[in-house]
Design a protein around this motif. Structure first.
Motif, PDB file in Angstrom:
ATOM      1  N   UNK A 167     -35.129  -7.753  59.279  1.00 21.46           N
ATOM      2  CA  UNK A 167     -33.559  -7.092  59.793  1.00 21.46           C
ATOM      3  C   UNK A 167     -32.609  -7.588  58.519  1.00 21.46           C
ATOM      4  N   UNK A 168     -33.403  -8.372  57.933  1.00 26.05           N
ATOM      5  CA  UNK A 168     -32.363  -9.540  56.469  1.00 26.05           C
ATOM      6  C   UNK A 168     -32.358  -8.667  55.528  1.00 26.05           C
ATOM      7  N   UNK A 169     -33.597  -8.332  55.131  1.00 29.18           N
ATOM      8  CA  UNK A 169     -33.959  -7.679  53.849  1.00 29.18           C
ATOM      9  C   UNK A 169     -32.881  -7.252  53.056  1.00 29.18           C
ATOM     10  N   UNK A 170     -32.185  -6.119  53.836  1.00 29.58           N
ATOM     11  CA  UNK A 170     -31.477  -4.535  52.874  1.00 29.58           C
ATOM     12  C   UNK A 170     -30.079  -5.653  52.362  1.00 29.58           C
ATOM     13  N   UNK A 171     -29.389  -6.846  53.037  1.00 26.39           N
ATOM     14  CA  UNK A 171     -28.704  -7.615  52.975  1.00 26.39           C
ATOM     15  C   UNK A 171     -28.237  -9.034  51.442  1.00 26.39           C
ATOM     16  N   UNK A 172     -29.884  -9.227  51.172  1.00 27.35           N
ATOM     17  CA  UNK A 172     -30.136  -9.808  50.677  1.00 27.35           C
ATOM     18  C   UNK A 172     -30.317  -8.830  49.020  1.00 27.35           C
ATOM     19  N   UNK A 173     -29.278 -10.250  48.302  1.00 29.28           N
ATOM     20  CA  UNK A 173     -29.097  -9.402  46.594  1.00 29.28           C
ATOM     21  C   UNK A 173     -29.310  -9.716  45.772  1.00 29.28           C
ATOM     22  N   UNK A 174     -29.756 -11.229  45.515  1.00 28.08           N
ATOM     23  CA  UNK A 174     -30.808 -11.826  44.468  1.00 28.08           C
ATOM     24  C   UNK A 174     -32.134 -10.932  44.284  1.00 28.08           C
ATOM     25  N   UNK A 175     -32.966 -10.696  43.227  1.00 26.29           N
ATOM     26  CA  UNK A 175     -34.760  -9.694  43.237  1.00 26.29           C
ATOM     27  C   UNK A 175     -35.036 -10.956  44.305  1.00 26.29           C
ATOM     28  N   UNK A 176     -35.755 -10.166  44.878  1.00 25.39           N
ATOM     29  CA  UNK A 176     -36.485 -10.913  45.757  1.00 25.39           C
ATOM     30  C   UNK A 176     -38.571 -10.452  46.096  1.00 25.39           C
ATOM     31  N   UNK A 177     -38.972 -11.485  46.148  1.00 25.22           N
ATOM     32  CA  UNK A 177     -40.978 -10.734  46.032  1.00 25.22           C
ATOM     33  C   UNK A 177     -40.923 -11.282  47.289  1.00 25.22           C
ATOM     34  N   UNK A 181     -50.846  -4.545  60.872  1.00 22.83           N
ATOM     35  CA  UNK A 181     -50.737  -4.204  59.385  1.00 22.83           C
ATOM     36  C   UNK A 181     -50.015  -3.057  58.779  1.00 22.83           C
ATOM     37  N   UNK A 182     -49.996  -1.620  59.680  1.00 22.98           N
ATOM     38  CA  UNK A 182     -49.410  -0.217  59.611  1.00 22.98           C
ATOM     39  C   UNK A 182     -47.527  -1.447  60.097  1.00 22.98           C
ATOM     40  N   UNK A 183     -47.776  -1.936  61.194  1.00 18.33           N
ATOM     41  CA  UNK A 183     -45.886  -2.277  61.516  1.00 18.33           C
ATOM     42  C   UNK A 183     -45.323  -3.398  60.057  1.00 18.33           C
ATOM     43  N   UNK A 184     -46.713  -3.766  59.992  1.00 18.23           N
ATOM     44  CA  UNK A 184     -45.466  -4.502  58.681  1.00 18.23           C
ATOM     45  C   UNK A 184     -45.347  -3.799  57.141  1.00 18.23           C
ATOM     46  N   UNK A 232     -41.201  -0.561  54.113  1.00 12.20           N
ATOM     47  CA  UNK A 232     -41.419   0.589  53.702  1.00 12.20           C
ATOM     48  C   UNK A 232     -39.967   0.579  52.599  1.00 12.20           C
ATOM     49  N   UNK A 233     -39.223   0.526  53.065  1.00  8.14           N
ATOM     50  CA  UNK A 233     -37.487   0.737  51.929  1.00  8.14           C
ATOM     51  C   UNK A 233     -37.812   0.067  50.569  1.00  8.14           C
ATOM     52  N   UNK A 234     -37.791  -1.148  51.175  1.00  4.10           N
ATOM     53  CA  UNK A 234     -38.001  -2.884  49.948  1.00  4.10           C
ATOM     54  C   UNK A 234     -38.886  -1.830  48.553  1.00  4.10           C
ATOM     55  N   UNK A 235     -39.922  -1.481  49.857  1.00  4.32           N
ATOM     56  CA  UNK A 235     -41.313  -1.128  48.924  1.00  4.32           C
ATOM     57  C   UNK A 235     -41.512   0.177  48.015  1.00  4.32           C
ATOM     58  N   UNK A 236     -40.103   0.607  48.224  1.00  4.43           N
ATOM     59  CA  UNK A 236     -40.102   2.600  47.553  1.00  4.43           C
ATOM     60  C   UNK A 236     -39.253   2.180  46.300  1.00  4.43           C
ATOM     61  N   UNK A 237     -37.812   2.271  47.051  1.00  3.14           N
ATOM     62  CA  UNK A 237     -36.757   1.870  47.221  1.00  3.14           C
ATOM     63  C   UNK A 237     -35.748   0.661  45.975  1.00  3.14           C
ATOM     64  N   UNK A 238     -36.490  -0.484  45.924  1.00  2.00           N
ATOM     65  CA  UNK A 238     -35.583  -1.799  45.579  1.00  2.00           C
ATOM     66  C   UNK A 238     -35.952  -1.555  43.588  1.00  2.00           C
ATOM     67  N   UNK A 255     -35.555  -3.597  42.125  1.00  2.00           N
ATOM     68  CA  UNK A 255     -36.032  -5.241  41.212  1.00  2.00           C
ATOM     69  C   UNK A 255     -36.290  -5.883  42.211  1.00  2.00           C
ATOM     70  N   UNK A 256     -37.248  -5.339  43.309  1.00  2.00           N
ATOM     71  CA  UNK A 256     -37.853  -6.420  44.247  1.00  2.00           C
ATOM     72  C   UNK A 256     -39.645  -6.737  43.659  1.00  2.00           C
ATOM     73  N   UNK A 257     -40.476  -7.382  44.516  1.00  3.10           N
ATOM     74  CA  UNK A 257     -41.834  -7.449  44.300  1.00  3.10           C
ATOM     75  C   UNK A 257     -42.387  -7.395  45.334  1.00  3.10           C
ATOM     76  N   UNK A 258     -43.190  -6.983  45.119  1.00 10.13           N
ATOM     77  CA  UNK A 258     -44.700  -7.469  46.842  1.00 10.13           C
ATOM     78  C   UNK A 258     -45.773  -7.295  46.430  1.00 10.13           C
ATOM     79  N   UNK A 259     -45.650  -9.030  47.240  1.00 11.06           N
ATOM     80  CA  UNK A 259     -48.514  -8.397  46.931  1.00 11.06           C
ATOM     81  C   UNK A 259     -48.617  -9.096  48.795  1.00 11.06           C
TER      82      UNK A 259
END
Length: 399
Positions: free
Chosen positions: A258-268, A316-319, A324-330, A332-336
């Motif tokens: 719920x917090x994710x979209x309000x974090x402004x610095x680049x996030x991994x 896993x699908x829930x995670x 999803x939005x962060x993965x495809x729309x951010x 400056x974001x990183x994901x592993x």
């Protein structure tokens, strides 16, 4: 609940330590504790009233003006009984902590083991408040006093580090694992506010993306646990205001999804899709499996039956849906997000950067984080479902 969390984390730490073969005891980096003597002015105390502390290893060369802060993890306490017990352990008192801390993985000073951050100023923030460095309240019944002052501890440590060079940082990375990974999400925006606009501030959450998800009994065990945690420790007022003003229950903003979209610095986001803490305490909490049908599966994923695997895959699908939005729309974001049965992968050398470390698309976690931080390459990697990944270091049994 807190005892179960602590027990699991202890077992995990022992298993991880036993498997670490990339360095000998003779070349471990041991770093002294620094107690924040000025913290008393802020009433920034550990659960038992002791002063907070951190460990710092100074940077050198090209990294002398760069800073990496790592929140220590270690579960939470969400009621007076468990917090009172915790205050009498190293998780609630710096007086009971080891005064020397091993720096490995992302904290290592060895270029061959930590190629991108080895020469930075590296700081480990000791965890003694039981509330992911976010609370601000006090319990005093005349006999027992407990300090829930995580937010003030965070402030006191930052204010102690700013004149030591953090205030002039060229680059900065706020990180943490488990409850510390959650803290890196919660404090990312605030961390940026302490530093000059010219500082390249980024944040990394390792095993901190705890899901607001029902268990196999359809009860939201973690949600209830976090609600009690937020209430007891006075965390709500320190949660992101943009999040709390946009959701029906402001306490939910302790969940990264719920917090994710309000974090402004680049996030991994570094997480396992089969995180063992979440598997054992969110998907299948002990209360949901009183007869122990999941015990063998919890000890070894190879022992999981088809229906159990189906539920694990659904988790896993829930995670993946939550990010999803962060993965495809951010941009400056990183994901592993790998499919290992793991919990915390940045501090252990064998999972961070070693010859047999976990990999996605032929990159280790360290390489992926470095590519993201230094903008060398797009670094968004999601694993296929278990058991396809042969590079995993599973913390519960063999793959």
């Amino acid at each position: 609940m807190d005892q179960l969390v602590m027990s699991m984390l202890v077992v995990t730490a022992l298993l991880t330590y036993a498997r670490m073969s990339t360095s000998s005891d003779d070349d471990r980096l041991l770093v002294n504790m620094t107690v924040v003597s000025s913290a008393g002015a802020l009433e920034a105390y550990c659960l038992d009233g002791s002063l907070p502390a951190y460990h710092i290893h100074l940077g050198f060369g090209a990294g002398a003006n760069n800073w990496l802060l790592q929140f220590e993890g270690g579960g939470w306490c969400n009621d007076i009984e468990s917090c009172s017990e915790r205050a009498q352990t190293r998780r609630g008192s710096t007086l009971l902590m080891n005064k020397l801390e091993t720096f490995s993985g992302i904290l290592s000073n060895n270029a061959s083991r930590n190629p991108d951050f080895y020469n930075w100023n590296r700081v480990k923030l000791r965890y003694c408040d039981g509330g992911s460095f976010a609370g601000d309240s006090k319990f005093d019944n005349g006999t027992l006093v407990l300090y829930f002052r995580g937010q003030r501890i965070w402030q006191a440590i930052i204010e102690d580090l700013l004149p030591k060079g953090l205030g002039l940082a060229n680059k900065a990375l706020l990180s943490g694992c488990s409850a510390g990974g959650l803290a890196s999400y919660l404090h990312c925006n605030n961390f940026s506010s302490y530093l000059p606009d010219t500082t390249a501030v980024k944040c990394l959450g390792d095993a901190g993306f705890f899901l607001d998800s029902p268990g196999i009994n359809m009860l939201h065990t973690q949600r209830i646990f976090f609600q009690n945690l937020v209430t007891l420790q006075g965390i709500e007022k320190n949660l992101d205001e943009n999040c709390t003003s946009s959701i029906s229950d402001p306490k939910q903003c302790i969940f990264p999804q719920y917090l994710l979209k309000y974090i402004t610095p680049p996030l991994f986001i570094l997480n396992s899709a089969y995180d063992v803490y979440q598997f054992h305490h969110i998907l299948v909490p002990p209360s949901a499996d009183p007869d122990g049908h999941w015990n063998r599966c919890k000890l070894n994923p190879k022992a999981c039956g088809p229906d159990q695997i189906r539920l694990l895959h659904a988790f896993r699908v829930e995670m993946l849906t939550a990010v999803r939005s962060f993965l495809y729309n951010s941009s400056r974001g990183g994901v592993f997000i790998n499919s290992c049965f793991a919990h915390c992968q940045s501090e252990s050398q064998d999972t961070w950067f070693a010859l047999d470390s976990p990999q996605l698309l032929n990159e280790t976690i360290a390489e992926s984080v470095g590519d993201w931080y230094f903008s060398r390459n797009v670094s968004k990697k999601v694993d296929c479902p278990y058991p396809c990944d042969t590079t995993c270091h599973n913390l519960i049994g063999a793959v």
